[in-house]
Design an enzyme around this catalytic site. Structure first.
Site, PDB file in Angstrom:
ATOM      1  N   ARG A  20       0.835  -1.217   0.000  1.00  0.00           N
ATOM      2  CA  ARG A  20       0.000   0.000   0.000  1.00  0.00           C
ATOM      3  C   ARG A  20       0.867   1.265   0.000  1.00  0.00           C
ATOM      4  O   ARG A  20       1.012   1.944  -0.996  1.00  0.00           O
ATOM      5  CB  ARG A  20      -0.968  -0.042   1.207  1.00  0.00           C
ATOM      6  N   ASP A  21       1.507   1.541   1.122  1.00  0.00           N
ATOM      7  CA  ASP A  21       2.312   2.766   1.207  1.00  0.00           C
ATOM      8  C   ASP A  21       3.495   2.681   0.251  1.00  0.00           C
ATOM      9  O   ASP A  21       3.891   3.665  -0.381  1.00  0.00           O
ATOM     10  CB  ASP A  21       2.815   2.936   2.651  1.00  0.00           C
ATOM     11  N   HIS A 209       5.350   4.534  12.618  1.00  0.00           N
ATOM     12  CA  HIS A 209       5.398   4.458  11.152  1.00  0.00           C
ATOM     13  C   HIS A 209       6.415   5.504  10.694  1.00  0.00           C
ATOM     14  O   HIS A 209       6.097   6.689  10.606  1.00  0.00           O
ATOM     15  CB  HIS A 209       3.987   4.763  10.633  1.00  0.00           C
ATOM     16  N   HIS A 211       9.256   7.122   8.107  1.00  0.00           N
ATOM     17  CA  HIS A 211       9.888   7.241   6.788  1.00  0.00           C
ATOM     18  C   HIS A 211      11.349   7.624   7.046  1.00  0.00           C
ATOM     19  O   HIS A 211      11.654   8.289   8.039  1.00  0.00           O
ATOM     20  CB  HIS A 211       9.154   8.281   5.939  1.00  0.00           C
ATOM     21  N   CYS A 242       4.374   9.463   0.168  1.00  0.00           N
ATOM     22  CA  CYS A 242       2.982   9.892   0.104  1.00  0.00           C
ATOM     23  C   CYS A 242       2.839  10.869  -1.055  1.00  0.00           C
ATOM     24  O   CYS A 242       3.559  11.868  -1.117  1.00  0.00           O
ATOM     25  CB  CYS A 242       2.568  10.564   1.413  1.00  0.00           C
ATOM     26  N   ASN A 251       9.595   4.275   3.221  1.00  0.00           N
ATOM     27  CA  ASN A 251       9.388   3.834   4.602  1.00  0.00           C
ATOM     28  C   ASN A 251      10.649   3.150   5.121  1.00  0.00           C
ATOM     29  O   ASN A 251      11.501   2.713   4.347  1.00  0.00           O
ATOM     30  CB  ASN A 251       8.285   2.768   4.631  1.00  0.00           C
TER      31      ASN A 251
END
Ligand code: HMG
Length: 301
Positions: A20-21, A209, A211, A242, A251
């Site tokens: 996803r990310d 989370h 990055h 993003c 990430n």
């Protein structure tokens, strides 16, 4: 031979966000069968929770416009959870139709990012999420919540701890089982991480989370573990970003995290070799090497 450190958990859950990310920021559309294969490989490497895709507006994230087709194609492995991102009731309806087993809503800690990412104000994002969380819980789904820009925002500068805690506690109060604190642009440092986690009443419900924009993701993770967090988001291959925050880079790479945790003797249930070969496979398909240092070191042959 692991070398343990005081004050760390014995086990960490890695919440895999690569499909996803990791993929959402890729400009060339990755074929749906490649996405499915990526997820199957991650499950085979031992992941128990893999964020599969997003049911957002397809014009906002064209890369994930195939969310429905992807979920329909997935061979779900027993014991593995496949959460999907859902911003609103329209997204929830789509996710429910395809038997999603868990969803994640995603809020902003700052006014500017709420407008850019959700087309909402800081306050009106809650009006969007409240009915989503309520209906998802009624349907027996677990709901995770994210807060983005927890450490700083490209437009507003450093984010006050109090502002993040207010947004986060409100989301937990809706019934979300877990709150993931997002360092969307990777500007956090370990002392800031500790201060933020300590400001919450329930660190056991937090995930982190990170990055890796400024190379702080692993040291920030260690600080979070020392502060009581046991769930860490990471992306196999270190891909990610993003589309609505240009300064966001990849990430924290799952392989780099697993290497550190293995060295500390912390259980993850993951097979590092399988993760590395998945990253090498994906990097070839994406046409560029993985930024993960562990992948670079171990794939030199
Ligand atoms: C939230 C919206 C939808 C508001 O966008 P909006 O334009 O305000 O939507 P709306 O409610 O006004 O609806 C407009 C039209 O879109 C349709 N629509 C509305 N919703 C959906 C949907 N779910 N699926 C499909 N269609 C949808 C809706 O049906 C309607 O269609 P019309 O009636 O005009 O034909 C939009 O801003 C959006 O999709 N944003 C998502 C942005 C995004 O995905 N960003 C990346 C994820 S966040 C992230 O990466 C950070 C994180 C989580 O990783 C943590 C970190 O690092 O910080």
């Amino acid at each position: 031979m692991p070398y343990a450190m005081e004050g760390l958990p014995q086990q960490v859950t890695i919440y895999e966000v690569g499909p996803r990310d990791g993929l959402q920021n890729e400009s060339a559309v990755v074929p749906v069968e490649v996405k499915a294969e990526f997820i199957h490989r991650l499950a085979d490497a031992g992941h128990k929770v893999i964020e599969a895709t997003s049911f957002v507006h397809p014009d906002w994230v064209p890369q994930l416009a195939d969310a429905g087709e992807l979920l329909a194609r997935l061979r779900r492995k027993p014991g593995v959870r496949y959460p999907v991102l859902v911003p609103n009731l329209r997204g929830l309806d789509r996710a429910l139709e395809l038997q999603a087993d868990e969803i994640a809503v995603f809020a902003s800690a700052t006014e500017t990012f709420a407008a850019k990412n959700l087309n909402r104000s800081l306050e009106s994002q809650f009006e969007m999420f409240e009915p989503v969380v309520a209906r998802a819980l009624d349907n027996g789904l677990k709901v995770r919540a994210y807060v983005s820009m927890c450490f700083g925002d490209p437009w507003e500068g450093p984010t006050p701890v109090r502002q993040v805690v207010e947004v986060g506690e409100r989301l937990l109060g809706l019934g979300c089982h877990e709150l993931s604190l997002g360092d969307t642009i990777g500007v956090g440092t370990p002392g800031h991480v500790t201060a933020l986690i300590d400001a919450f009443r329930t660190p056991e419900r937090l995930a982190v989370h990170f990055h890796d924009t400024y190379g702080q993701a692993l040291s920030n993770t260690l600080a979070a573990l020392r502060a009581g967090v046991t769930t860490v988001d990471a992306s196999t291959g270190g891909i990610g970003g993003c589309p609505y925050a240009e300064s966001a880079t990849g990430n924290l790479a799952t392989e780099d995290l697993v290497w550190m945790l293995q060295g500390l003797g912390i259980e993850t249930g993951l097979d590092l070799g399988k993760l590395v070969s998945t990253s090498v496979w994906l990097a070839e398909l994406l046409g560029r090497p993985s930024p993960s240092r562990v992948v670079q070191a171990l794939s030199k042959g």
